[in-house]
Design a protein around this motif. Sequence first.
Motif, short mmCIF file in Angstrom:
data_model
loop_
_atom_site.label_atom_id
_atom_site.label_comp_id
_atom_site.label_asym_id
_atom_site.label_seq_id
_atom_site.Cartn_x
_atom_site.Cartn_y
_atom_site.Cartn_z
N ASN A 310 98.49 77.68 -123.51
CA ASN A 310 97.96 76.79 -124.54
C ASN A 310 96.54 76.42 -124.14
O ASN A 310 96.24 76.27 -122.94
CB ASN A 310 98.79 75.51 -124.66
CG ASN A 310 100.24 75.77 -125.03
OD1 ASN A 310 100.55 76.77 -125.67
ND2 ASN A 310 101.14 74.89 -124.62
N PHE A 311 95.67 76.26 -125.11
CA PHE A 311 94.32 75.77 -124.79
C PHE A 311 93.80 74.92 -125.94
O PHE A 311 94.39 74.88 -127.04
CB PHE A 311 93.36 76.91 -124.43
CG PHE A 311 93.00 77.84 -125.56
CD1 PHE A 311 91.84 77.66 -126.29
CD2 PHE A 311 93.81 78.93 -125.86
CE1 PHE A 311 91.48 78.53 -127.30
CE2 PHE A 311 93.47 79.81 -126.88
CZ PHE A 311 92.31 79.61 -127.60
N ALA A 312 92.70 74.19 -125.67
CA ALA A 312 92.19 73.22 -126.64
C ALA A 312 90.70 73.41 -126.86
O ALA A 312 89.98 73.90 -125.98
CB ALA A 312 92.48 71.80 -126.16
N ALA A 313 90.24 73.01 -128.02
CA ALA A 313 88.81 72.98 -128.35
C ALA A 313 88.46 71.61 -128.90
O ALA A 313 89.31 70.91 -129.47
CB ALA A 313 88.46 74.07 -129.36
N GLN A 314 87.22 71.23 -128.71
CA GLN A 314 86.74 69.93 -129.14
C GLN A 314 85.40 70.09 -129.82
O GLN A 314 84.55 70.88 -129.38
CB GLN A 314 86.61 68.98 -127.92
CG GLN A 314 86.31 67.54 -128.26
CD GLN A 314 87.49 66.82 -128.86
OE1 GLN A 314 88.61 67.32 -128.84
NE2 GLN A 314 87.25 65.64 -129.41
N TYR A 315 85.20 69.33 -130.89
CA TYR A 315 83.91 69.35 -131.56
C TYR A 315 82.85 68.66 -130.70
O TYR A 315 83.11 67.60 -130.11
CB TYR A 315 83.97 68.62 -132.90
CG TYR A 315 84.51 69.42 -134.05
CD1 TYR A 315 84.04 70.71 -134.32
CD2 TYR A 315 85.46 68.87 -134.91
CE1 TYR A 315 84.52 71.42 -135.41
CE2 TYR A 315 85.94 69.58 -136.00
CZ TYR A 315 85.47 70.85 -136.24
OH TYR A 315 85.93 71.57 -137.31
N LEU A 336 98.11 70.87 -121.03
CA LEU A 336 98.05 70.13 -122.29
C LEU A 336 99.37 69.46 -122.65
O LEU A 336 99.59 69.09 -123.81
CB LEU A 336 97.63 71.07 -123.43
CG LEU A 336 96.23 71.66 -123.32
CD1 LEU A 336 96.01 72.71 -124.41
CD2 LEU A 336 95.17 70.57 -123.41
N GLU A 337 100.22 69.26 -121.66
CA GLU A 337 101.55 68.70 -121.93
C GLU A 337 101.49 67.33 -122.60
O GLU A 337 102.36 66.98 -123.41
CB GLU A 337 102.35 68.59 -120.62
CG GLU A 337 102.69 69.92 -119.98
CD GLU A 337 101.52 70.50 -119.18
OE1 GLU A 337 100.49 69.80 -119.03
OE2 GLU A 337 101.64 71.66 -118.71
N ASN A 338 100.46 66.55 -122.30
CA ASN A 338 100.37 65.18 -122.85
C ASN A 338 99.35 65.07 -123.97
O ASN A 338 98.92 63.96 -124.30
CB ASN A 338 100.02 64.21 -121.72
CG ASN A 338 101.10 64.15 -120.66
OD1 ASN A 338 102.29 64.14 -120.97
ND2 ASN A 338 100.69 64.15 -119.40
N PHE A 339 98.96 66.20 -124.56
CA PHE A 339 97.94 66.18 -125.60
C PHE A 339 98.47 66.78 -126.90
O PHE A 339 99.31 67.68 -126.89
CB PHE A 339 96.70 66.97 -125.16
CG PHE A 339 95.91 66.29 -124.08
CD1 PHE A 339 94.88 65.43 -124.41
CD2 PHE A 339 96.21 66.50 -122.74
CE1 PHE A 339 94.15 64.79 -123.42
CE2 PHE A 339 95.49 65.88 -121.75
CZ PHE A 339 94.46 65.01 -122.09
N SER A 340 97.93 66.27 -128.00
CA SER A 340 98.19 66.82 -129.33
C SER A 340 96.86 67.28 -129.92
O SER A 340 95.79 66.89 -129.45
CB SER A 340 98.83 65.77 -130.24
OG SER A 340 100.07 65.35 -129.75
#
Length: 383
Positions: A310-315, A336-340
């Motif tokens: 899993n990975f995340a992106a941010q503006y 990212l277990e604690n992120f939505s």
Amino acid sequence: MNYLQLQQQYKEESLFGRYIALKHIEPILSQYSVEVIGFSVLNKPIYQLECGTGAIKILMWSQMHGNESTTTKALFDFLNFLHSETPESQQLLRTFRFCILPMLNPDGAALYTRENANKVDLNRDAQNLSQPESQILRAVFNRFQPHYCYNLHDQRTIFGLEHSEHNVKPATVSFLAPAYNEAREINEVRLKAISVIVAMNKALQALIPGQVGRFDDSFNLNCVGDTFQHFNVPTILFEAGHFPKDYEREETRKYIFTALVAGIQYLRENDVVNNKTEDYLNIPQNKVVFYDFVYKNVKINYDDNEKIINFAAQYKEVLQQDKVTFEAKIAQVGGLENFSGHITVDAERQVYTDGEYDFPNIERNADFCLGKNIKIVNGLVKT
């Protein structure tokens, strides 16, 4: 009172979006009796507007951080309401005297930066008073001698309110009655701020249930709110946050307006003496639990091994030609277990490719493919 209808009726239509600079508010201010009370580092005027003849004095300031403009928009909606010559507005003007600094940091607003032109965070300058903008706010505070202070800010999209393991909502509006000492004790002064926050939360829960937060109250006397609370003036921190898909903060603007009107109506109608501490502490505290985008179950080839990640992106907010654009960058890979995600994409084990790498790299643009059928452009699935 129908707060949303009221906001639509008195919305300042000339202000829209995230980029609000001095040139946007000066034509509006020309309609009012305003005073230039000093100048910024780059010699831009800092305006003060006073209205009302009542006994209760409220000092409000916005855009202490130049890139936090949502409350400025709501403040001008509120000003339109105050000057509407309706029975409700006249009642408020007879009860209160308002002193408003709609843009404390015009240099930061022009550059869309948190700090002022000297790269100083004005909200950490309450003791040193090293900057002209900080000195101006303190001089107004000393002269006006307010009974209440409203410190108006924005907060990032990363903040949410975790009500349960599977129900995370964004912190669309958050409040704080700042601590006045290291022990974070609650005295009569802080209780007054707490009571107003509880009233505002009650109004907002009817509109955005579960999306109102309580900001961290760690004590820092360098912060303006903590200092003014220490000076025995009830001070309320407003934080305008994220509403789903509302990156221009036009929805959030409505709820800041609602909070302003509801809190002031509460002060007009009530002798603020009741202990509302329990109700205040029941407002869930802000947590860093969001990224703008989360991509799940993505297959990558790494060191000749297939993995599911899993990975995340941010503006990142970028000022271009007087408009703020949103550029999605890869921000975190794994953990990212604690992120939505405000937006979540399930790759269903499709392979990541971006034309150069077979795995996501931090700080790269969020432009990539997931298998053959999912193309991501600037964070979003391209349809």
